[in-house]
Write an enzyme that holds these catalytic residues in place. Structure first.
Site: not given
Length: 653
Positions: A420, A324
């Protein structure tokens, strides 16, 4: 280096049709939806078990820990979103829910202040044995931030006192002193929370610990020593591995968590984009609180690298799903990128803290760019479906079949196992009023153009600032400003980077700013008498190109209008969007559409270059060219009409 303040609670109120709707979606849709998710009341979504984990840790029920090791953080971010929303308007029902949750959280906290349900339930003997991977400090940070928001909104201090107990416990465990752990978090977040707690409490030990975590990062071999102590194993599956971190991309393992060098010496953004943003935000916040100019210069280097060489047109960051992460300058693929919603939320955090140190329009420009595109695009119009990844090009069949693109979802999800992004969106939009202004010693800086009322103290007086606008639909902004003192005060309006033409009037007469500096039009005068200040930024749709070093976008153009990036969708233009070639000489036409609370649709001329259908895999090239018109919608609205192709950068001539 300057010292600008962010207005405090109650000083700003949003009164915008555009944003009031989104705040209402958060209050009435997202927060209740996430409450149901956290309590496992949604059979059509992945289980969370997050609140049950607290009940088990508190001794209120039997069971095993379920979910990610950082599952607690989803609960804390929900609480922070609630706190931010309650700062706008109290809600007894919402407070009752939050208070019931707080009772369980406090009961789950151990006597010494420790709080992490995974280790309390599952592995109490392994506390603090894997800071790199296990997120204890990350969860602690979100607990503290949630507690502060709820305390500030309601004045109820039960959760705030629990947060202070947790922070006090951390100051006993970590630090440079002999006998303490000389480590720091694998996932940055606690630094931000401790700096907020210092601001609220005035306790300098919280400031010192935040500084310690930042300054120690990359200066010792703590993670390597920790790795050896646990037998060179990883938390994720318990396997023996050769290095403390899984190796992402072709980069050394230290890059993923940004401990490849001391924070002050880092020159380029590397590794996991969200972790980087949280760290850079904390660095900028620490620089603002201490006046540390060297630390601020390090932040500016990193800011420039991110925003001038590693950021998408939409304000997205993170070029690869592997870690990521950031990769290299100008490596910005459109269909395999990650551009996590949380990363753009973090970029807004970073921009806000940089504005405390320096009044420069580049921060507000990027804040606006991320907000109106990737951040808003991370949620559907109703607020009950979410994107984790935000591509600039999507072909559903390819994303489904190709493992290098499978991370790109072509329909927003109801929830995620690692959830998240949805609560991050909720807590940001609920606190958007904090991003509208910064206040200097004798100056008010307007950062975001959002209709509302603010009472801002500067120059020994309070200025009432009423902002009226239909932004981002149009570029006219009206200000009514009145001070309660005679002293002259500067009012500085950010000139958006996209605005090629603009004009200002005061009480109906066109004026030239007293000065234009760092992207702001500055007006200095006494505002004792109510004054109407009007800004008009020409909001005209335009084609934009990319730096030729971004080879993915060579020969392509995108359409923007004001802060909004536009995209083509299959719903308007049919499939095979890559057959289209824009005629950039013919200009762009604008049409106001009533859907989605009203938006401006763009239309442009193009040519569709088609090859004949065939059973052959390859054939002689004899394309058929057909003139067509293409329609584009704001990027943040894509994927609200079902699954289909999408494209931001289109072939052009």
């Amino acid at each position: 280096m300057e010292r600008n303040e962010i207005p405090g609670m109650g000083s700003c109120r949003i009164e915008s049709g555009f944003w009031d709707r989104y705040i209402g979606v958060i209050r009435n849709g997202v927060i209740p939806y996430q409450w149901d998710i956290l309590n496992d009341r949604r059979e059509d979504a992945e289980p969370s078990h997050a609140i049950d984990n607290f009940r088990i840790a508190a001794g209120e029920m039997e069971g095993e820990f379920y979910g990610q090791v950082f599952q607690d953080s989803d609960v804390y971010k929900w609480l922070e979103a609630v706190g931010n929303i309650l700062m706008l308007e109290r809600d007894p029902h919402l407070e009752e829910q939050a208070d019931s949750l707080i009772d369980v959280i406090v009961k789950a906290q151990e006597p010494d202040g420790y709080l992490d349900t995974y280790f309390t339930i599952q592995a109490p003997e392994k506390k603090w044995s894997d800071l790199l991977e296990c997120h204890e400090l990350y969860c602690a940070g979100h607990m503290i931030e949630g507690a502060i928001a709820y305390y500030q909104a309601t004045g109820k201090d039960q959760i705030y006192k629990a947060a202070c107990r947790l922070a006090d416990y951390l100051t006993e465990i970590f630090g440079p002193e002999e006998g303490k752990m000389h480590g720091y978090p694998g996932h940055q977040e606690i630094e931000l929370a401790l700096l907020k707690l210092y601001e609220v409490s005035g306790e300098k030990r919280y400031l010192r610990l935040a500084s310690y975590f930042l300054e120690t990062r990359g200066t010792n071999r703590f993670f390597e020593e920790e790795f050896e102590k646990r037998g060179r194993t990883t938390f994720w599956g318990g396997a023996r591995i050769p290095e403390p971190n899984e190796r992402y991309n072709q980069y050394p393992y230290t890059y993923y968590n940004q401990f490849h060098a001391p924070a002050r010496e880092q020159e380029t953004a590397v590794g996991h984009a969200v972790r980087a943003m949280y760290m850079y935000t904390a660095m900028a916040d620490l620089a603002a609180k201490t006046g540390d100019q060297a630390l601020f210069r390090a932040c500016r280097r990193l800011w420039d690298d991110v925003t001038t060489r590693q950021m998408y047109l939409t304000g997205g960051i993170g070029s690869t799903p592997s870690g990521e992460a950031f990769t290299k300058d100008y490596d910005l693929p459109n269909d395999t990128n990650y551009a996590e919603t949380c990363a753009s939320v973090g970029l807004m955090f970073f921009a806000q803290r940089m504005l405390q140190c320096e009044t420069d329009a580049v921060y507000g420009d990027v804040m606006e760019q991320a907000l109106y595109n990737t951040v808003l695009g991370g949620m559907n119009y109703e607020g009950n479906r979410f994107f984790y990844v935000n591509p600039l090009e999507s072909v559903p069949a390819v994303c489904e079949a190709n493992p290098e693109r499978h991370h790109v979802r072509t329909l927003r999800r109801k929830w995620f196992a690692c959830a998240c992004c949805p609560p991050n969106l909720a807590r940001l939009i609920g606190s958007l009023w904090k991003y509208m202004y910064t206040v200097g010693e004798n100056r008010i800086n307007v950062q975001l153009y959002i209709a509302g009322t603010a009472r801002l103290k500067t120059g020994g007086q309070t200025l009432l600032v009423v902002q009226k606008t239909d932004y981002p639909k149009e570029g006219k902004i009206y200000f009514l400003i009145q001070g309660d003192g005679e002293q002259e005060v500067e009012v500085a309006l950010r000139i958006p980077g996209w605005a090629q033409h603009y004009r200002f009037t005061i009480n109906g007469e066109e004026v030239v700013p007293d000065q234009v500096e760092k992207g702001y039009a500055v007006f200095c005068r006494s505002w004792k008498k109510q004054t109407e200040l009007q800004a008009e930024f020409e909001m005209k749709a335009q084609f934009v190109g990319a730096n030729p070093k971004i080879h993915y976008d060579l020969g392509r153009a995108a359409m923007i209008r004001g802060p909004l990036v536009y995209c083509l969708e299959e719903a308007d233009n049919g499939s095979r969007l890559d057959e289209l070639v824009l005629n950039t000489e013919a200009g762009i036409r604008e049409t106001v559409r009533p859907e989605w609370n009203g938006y401006v649709e763009l239309e442009a001329d193009a040519v569709r270059i088609q090859s004949p259908e065939s059973q052959s895999l390859y054939m002689p090239y004899h394309p058929v060219k057909k003139k067509v018109k293409v329609r584009a919608i704001p990027y943040y609205l894509w994927n609200n009409r079902g699954e289909g192709e999408m494209q931001v950068w289109t072939k052009a001539e």
